[in-house]
Design a protein around this motif. Structure first.
Motif, PDB file in Angstrom:
ATOM      1  N   ASP A 124      -1.003   1.268 -10.514  1.00  0.00           N
ATOM      2  CA  ASP A 124      -0.177   2.483 -10.403  1.00  0.00           C
ATOM      3  C   ASP A 124      -0.989   3.654  -9.884  1.00  0.00           C
ATOM      4  OD1 ASP A 124       2.142   1.229 -11.298  1.00  0.00           O
ATOM      5  OD2 ASP A 124       1.717   1.668 -13.403  1.00  0.00           O
ATOM      6  N   GLU A 125      -2.237   3.765 -10.335  1.00  0.00           N
ATOM      7  CA  GLU A 125      -3.128   4.826  -9.850  1.00  0.00           C
ATOM      8  C   GLU A 125      -3.363   4.667  -8.349  1.00  0.00           C
ATOM      9  OE1 GLU A 125      -7.908   5.738  -9.912  1.00  0.00           O
ATOM     10  OE2 GLU A 125      -7.025   4.635 -11.588  1.00  0.00           O
ATOM     11  N   ALA A 126      -3.595   3.433  -7.921  1.00  0.00           N
ATOM     12  CA  ALA A 126      -3.858   3.182  -6.503  1.00  0.00           C
ATOM     13  C   ALA A 126      -2.647   3.522  -5.651  1.00  0.00           C
ATOM     14  CB  ALA A 126      -4.261   1.723  -6.302  1.00  0.00           C
ATOM     15  N   ILE A 127      -1.470   3.149  -6.112  1.00  0.00           N
ATOM     16  CA  ILE A 127      -0.244   3.455  -5.365  1.00  0.00           C
ATOM     17  C   ILE A 127      -0.026   4.959  -5.307  1.00  0.00           C
ATOM     18  CG2 ILE A 127       2.271   3.216  -5.414  1.00  0.00           C
ATOM     19  CD1 ILE A 127       1.766   0.363  -6.566  1.00  0.00           C
ATOM     20  N   ALA A 128      -0.399   5.669  -6.378  1.00  0.00           N
ATOM     21  CA  ALA A 128      -0.286   7.130  -6.374  1.00  0.00           C
ATOM     22  C   ALA A 128      -1.214   7.756  -5.332  1.00  0.00           C
ATOM     23  CB  ALA A 128      -0.603   7.677  -7.767  1.00  0.00           C
ATOM     24  N   VAL A 129      -2.397   7.181  -5.131  1.00  0.00           N
ATOM     25  CA  VAL A 129      -3.301   7.673  -4.086  1.00  0.00           C
ATOM     26  C   VAL A 129      -2.680   7.464  -2.711  1.00  0.00           C
ATOM     27  CG1 VAL A 129      -5.535   7.315  -2.952  1.00  0.00           C
ATOM     28  CG2 VAL A 129      -5.390   7.335  -5.449  1.00  0.00           C
ATOM     29  N   ILE A 130      -2.072   6.301  -2.495  1.00  0.00           N
ATOM     30  CA  ILE A 130      -1.405   6.033  -1.217  1.00  0.00           C
ATOM     31  C   ILE A 130      -0.268   7.021  -0.996  1.00  0.00           C
ATOM     32  CG2 ILE A 130      -0.155   4.315   0.129  1.00  0.00           C
ATOM     33  CD1 ILE A 130      -3.189   3.759  -0.373  1.00  0.00           C
ATOM     34  N   ASP A 131       0.465   7.322  -2.036  1.00  0.00           N
ATOM     35  CA  ASP A 131       1.552   8.297  -1.966  1.00  0.00           C
ATOM     36  C   ASP A 131       1.019   9.659  -1.511  1.00  0.00           C
ATOM     37  OD1 ASP A 131       3.950   9.653  -2.272  1.00  0.00           O
ATOM     38  OD2 ASP A 131       3.976   9.518  -4.456  1.00  0.00           O
ATOM     39  N   GLU A 132      -0.116  10.055  -2.068  1.00  0.00           N
ATOM     40  CA  GLU A 132      -0.721  11.342  -1.709  1.00  0.00           C
ATOM     41  C   GLU A 132      -1.192  11.335  -0.258  1.00  0.00           C
ATOM     42  OE1 GLU A 132      -4.450  14.177  -3.173  1.00  0.00           O
ATOM     43  OE2 GLU A 132      -3.837  12.446  -4.358  1.00  0.00           O
ATOM     44  N   LEU A 133      -1.858  10.263   0.155  1.00  0.00           N
ATOM     45  CA  LEU A 133      -2.354  10.173   1.526  1.00  0.00           C
ATOM     46  C   LEU A 133      -1.206  10.145   2.532  1.00  0.00           C
ATOM     47  CD1 LEU A 133      -5.184   7.522   1.067  1.00  0.00           C
ATOM     48  CD2 LEU A 133      -5.493   9.962   1.505  1.00  0.00           C
ATOM     49  N   ALA A 134      -0.105   9.517   2.143  1.00  0.00           N
ATOM     50  CA  ALA A 134       1.031   9.361   3.058  1.00  0.00           C
ATOM     51  C   ALA A 134       1.650  10.691   3.460  1.00  0.00           C
ATOM     52  CB  ALA A 134       2.092   8.460   2.422  1.00  0.00           C
ATOM     53  N   ALA A 135       1.367  11.734   2.714  1.00  0.00           N
ATOM     54  CA  ALA A 135       1.913  13.051   3.041  1.00  0.00           C
ATOM     55  C   ALA A 135       1.142  13.745   4.160  1.00  0.00           C
ATOM     56  CB  ALA A 135       1.906  13.928   1.790  1.00  0.00           C
ATOM     57  N   GLN A 136      -0.016  13.215   4.533  1.00  0.00           N
ATOM     58  CA  GLN A 136      -0.802  13.843   5.593  1.00  0.00           C
ATOM     59  C   GLN A 136      -0.121  13.616   6.947  1.00  0.00           C
ATOM     60  OE1 GLN A 136      -5.014  13.041   5.547  1.00  0.00           O
ATOM     61  NE2 GLN A 136      -5.108  13.045   3.315  1.00  0.00           N
ATOM     62  N   PRO A 137      -0.141  14.616   7.826  1.00  0.00           N
ATOM     63  CA  PRO A 137       0.660  14.535   9.055  1.00  0.00           C
ATOM     64  C   PRO A 137       0.256  13.436  10.019  1.00  0.00           C
ATOM     65  CG  PRO A 137      -0.747  16.490   9.052  1.00  0.00           C
ATOM     66  CD  PRO A 137      -0.783  15.937   7.670  1.00  0.00           C
ATOM     67  N   ILE A 160      -5.483   3.942  24.948  1.00  0.00           N
ATOM     68  CA  ILE A 160      -5.622   5.381  24.705  1.00  0.00           C
ATOM     69  C   ILE A 160      -5.317   5.812  23.274  1.00  0.00           C
ATOM     70  CG2 ILE A 160      -5.227   5.964  27.108  1.00  0.00           C
ATOM     71  CD1 ILE A 160      -2.321   6.616  26.401  1.00  0.00           C
ATOM     72  N   GLY A 161      -5.068   4.850  22.388  1.00  0.00           N
ATOM     73  CA  GLY A 161      -4.831   5.197  21.000  1.00  0.00           C
ATOM     74  C   GLY A 161      -4.928   3.979  20.114  1.00  0.00           C
ATOM     75  N   VAL A 162      -5.278   4.213  18.837  1.00  0.00           N
ATOM     76  CA  VAL A 162      -5.454   3.128  17.869  1.00  0.00           C
ATOM     77  C   VAL A 162      -4.803   3.539  16.558  1.00  0.00           C
ATOM     78  CG1 VAL A 162      -7.117   1.718  16.614  1.00  0.00           C
ATOM     79  CG2 VAL A 162      -7.667   2.506  18.926  1.00  0.00           C
ATOM     80  N   VAL A 163      -4.081   2.611  15.935  1.00  0.00           N
ATOM     81  CA  VAL A 163      -3.596   2.811  14.573  1.00  0.00           C
ATOM     82  C   VAL A 163      -4.600   2.136  13.648  1.00  0.00           C
ATOM     83  CG1 VAL A 163      -1.737   2.471  12.927  1.00  0.00           C
ATOM     84  CG2 VAL A 163      -1.199   2.868  15.345  1.00  0.00           C
ATOM     85  N   GLN A 164      -5.295   2.938  12.854  1.00  0.00           N
ATOM     86  CA  GLN A 164      -6.321   2.473  11.938  1.00  0.00           C
ATOM     87  C   GLN A 164      -5.679   2.183  10.589  1.00  0.00           C
ATOM     88  OE1 GLN A 164      -9.533   1.641  11.529  1.00  0.00           O
ATOM     89  NE2 GLN A 164      -9.448   1.750   9.298  1.00  0.00           N
ATOM     90  N   ALA A 165      -5.829   0.937  10.111  1.00  0.00           N
ATOM     91  CA  ALA A 165      -5.122   0.500   8.900  1.00  0.00           C
ATOM     92  C   ALA A 165      -6.051   0.378   7.706  1.00  0.00           C
ATOM     93  CB  ALA A 165      -4.441  -0.837   9.156  1.00  0.00           C
ATOM     94  N   GLY A 166      -5.573   0.848   6.557  1.00  0.00           N
ATOM     95  CA  GLY A 166      -6.305   0.711   5.307  1.00  0.00           C
ATOM     96  C   GLY A 166      -5.799  -0.463   4.493  1.00  0.00           C
ATOM     97  N   GLY A 167      -6.593  -0.835   3.471  1.00  0.00           N
ATOM     98  CA  GLY A 167      -6.192  -1.950   2.617  1.00  0.00           C
ATOM     99  C   GLY A 167      -6.531  -1.747   1.152  1.00  0.00           C
ATOM    100  N   ASP A 168      -7.179  -0.648   0.837  1.00  0.00           N
ATOM    101  CA  ASP A 168      -7.469  -0.287  -0.544  1.00  0.00           C
ATOM    102  C   ASP A 168      -7.631   1.233  -0.590  1.00  0.00           C
ATOM    103  OD1 ASP A 168      -9.998   0.175   0.556  1.00  0.00           O
ATOM    104  OD2 ASP A 168     -10.915  -1.575  -0.381  1.00  0.00           O
ATOM    105  N   ILE A 169      -8.000   1.767  -1.737  1.00  0.00           N
ATOM    106  CA  ILE A 169      -8.114   3.220  -1.843  1.00  0.00           C
ATOM    107  C   ILE A 169      -9.150   3.760  -0.866  1.00  0.00           C
ATOM    108  CG2 ILE A 169      -8.906   5.097  -3.335  1.00  0.00           C
ATOM    109  CD1 ILE A 169      -7.563   3.699  -5.685  1.00  0.00           C
ATOM    110  N   GLU A 170     -10.325   3.123  -0.833  1.00  0.00           N
ATOM    111  CA  GLU A 170     -11.428   3.651  -0.027  1.00  0.00           C
ATOM    112  C   GLU A 170     -11.114   3.589   1.463  1.00  0.00           C
ATOM    113  OE1 GLU A 170     -12.687   2.736  -4.001  1.00  0.00           O
ATOM    114  OE2 GLU A 170     -11.799   1.408  -2.511  1.00  0.00           O
TER     115      GLU A 170
END
Length: 303
Positions: free
Chosen positions: A118-131, A72-82
């Protein structure tokens, strides 16, 4: 293992159309038949549903097939910016998807060489704030695919991701391949996030005992069913039940008897039933425990 088929984000593009493709070779790329549904629902702790294998299934089709068998649920995992951006979009768009976002350890050296880590990690930081982003992952160390020159970038990226998991109060999904000691030492040295998951656990009984003592979670994929994976079954036997998770790593690591064919969340019952038999308990009991563990790590799927 996979390559982008449709770039993301493309101007004016529908995010649902972003896919990667997996190399097919000569294997059977038809999806296996659906297993008997679970009586007690469970979750897929880690999947890559943006990767198309064979004929491919849309995200909606993946979720519908999973729901039909009690997943009934899936954790979808990323591995790069896209793929991390896509994972965050998928979670925001579907109530049965949560996201993990990160720069995969095998991607970190390439970003570093391009001067973009560093740019890529900053994108992850931004995405991580989404609920509905509930984990940093998959991050970690891989000494199998990355040569010695890439290890410093992997370590720097791993430590930065650990810091992000702590900053945002998120779980962390670890990719660990041929790097068990280095991963454990890094976690001990810098301090692990409160909820640390070894995605597709690949260690042995001794490592599982260390993980259990430290309160880490072990997530078992379809390779626990493989004949040559006694180390995983030994680990399963000793890890505390409240630290067990299950995953597909779809479309990879399809469980026996479907090994080599495309994997998908609807095949979780195959792995769960195998694990329950190994543990000598009923599948309903294991499903209930794994579901409770999943919600403890990631929080509720429904807002």
């Amino acid at each position: 293992m996979s390559s982008p088929a449709v770039p993301y984000p493309a101007e004016g593009a529908d995010p649902s159309q972003y896919v990667r493709t997996r190399e097919q070779g000569t294997r059977d790329v038809s999806y296996p038949e659906a297993p008997e549904p679970l009586a007690v629902p469970a979750y897929d702790n880690h999947a890559h549903l943006e990767i198309e294998d064979g004929v491919g299934l849309s995200l909606d089709e993946q979720l519908s097939r999973a729901d039909e068998v009690g997943v009934i649920g899936v954790v979808q995992a990323g591995g790069d910016i896209e793929s991390s951006r896509w994972s965050a979009w998928a979670a925001a768009s579907h109530p049965r998807v949560l996201a993990a976002v990160a720069i995969h350890p095998n991607e970190a050296p390439a970003y570093e060489a391009a001067g973009r880590l560093d740019e890529a990690i900053a994108v992850i930081d931004e995405l991580a704030a989404q609920p509905r982003v509930r984990a940093i992952g998959e991050t970690g160390l891989d000494f199998f695919r990355t040569d010695e020159d890439g290890i410093p970038a992997q370590l720097r990226s791993f430590e930065a991701h650990i810091a992000l998991a702590k900053k945002h109060g998120l779980a962390m999904q670890i990719h660990d391949r041929d790097a068990h000691d280095a991963v454990l030492q890094t976690l001990e040295r810098v301090g692990a996030p409160e909820r640390t998951v070894f995605h597709c656990f690949s260690g042995d009984e001794a490592m599982a005992r260390i993980a259990g003592e430290r309160g880490y979670y072990l997530s078992f994929a379809g390779n626990v069913t493989f004949k040559n994976a006694q180390n995983l079954r030994d680990a399963l036997a000793v890890i505390p039940r409240d630290r067990i998770l299950v995953e597909t790593d779809a479309p990879f690591l399809t469980p026996v008897p479907h090994r080599g064919r495309p994997n998908a969340p609807y095949l979780i019952p195959v792995t769960l039933r195998f694990m329950a038999e190994e543990l000598g308990i009923g599948v309903d009991e294991l499903s209930a425990q794994v579901a409770a563990n999943t919600l403890e790590v990631y929080g509720p799927f429904e807002d």
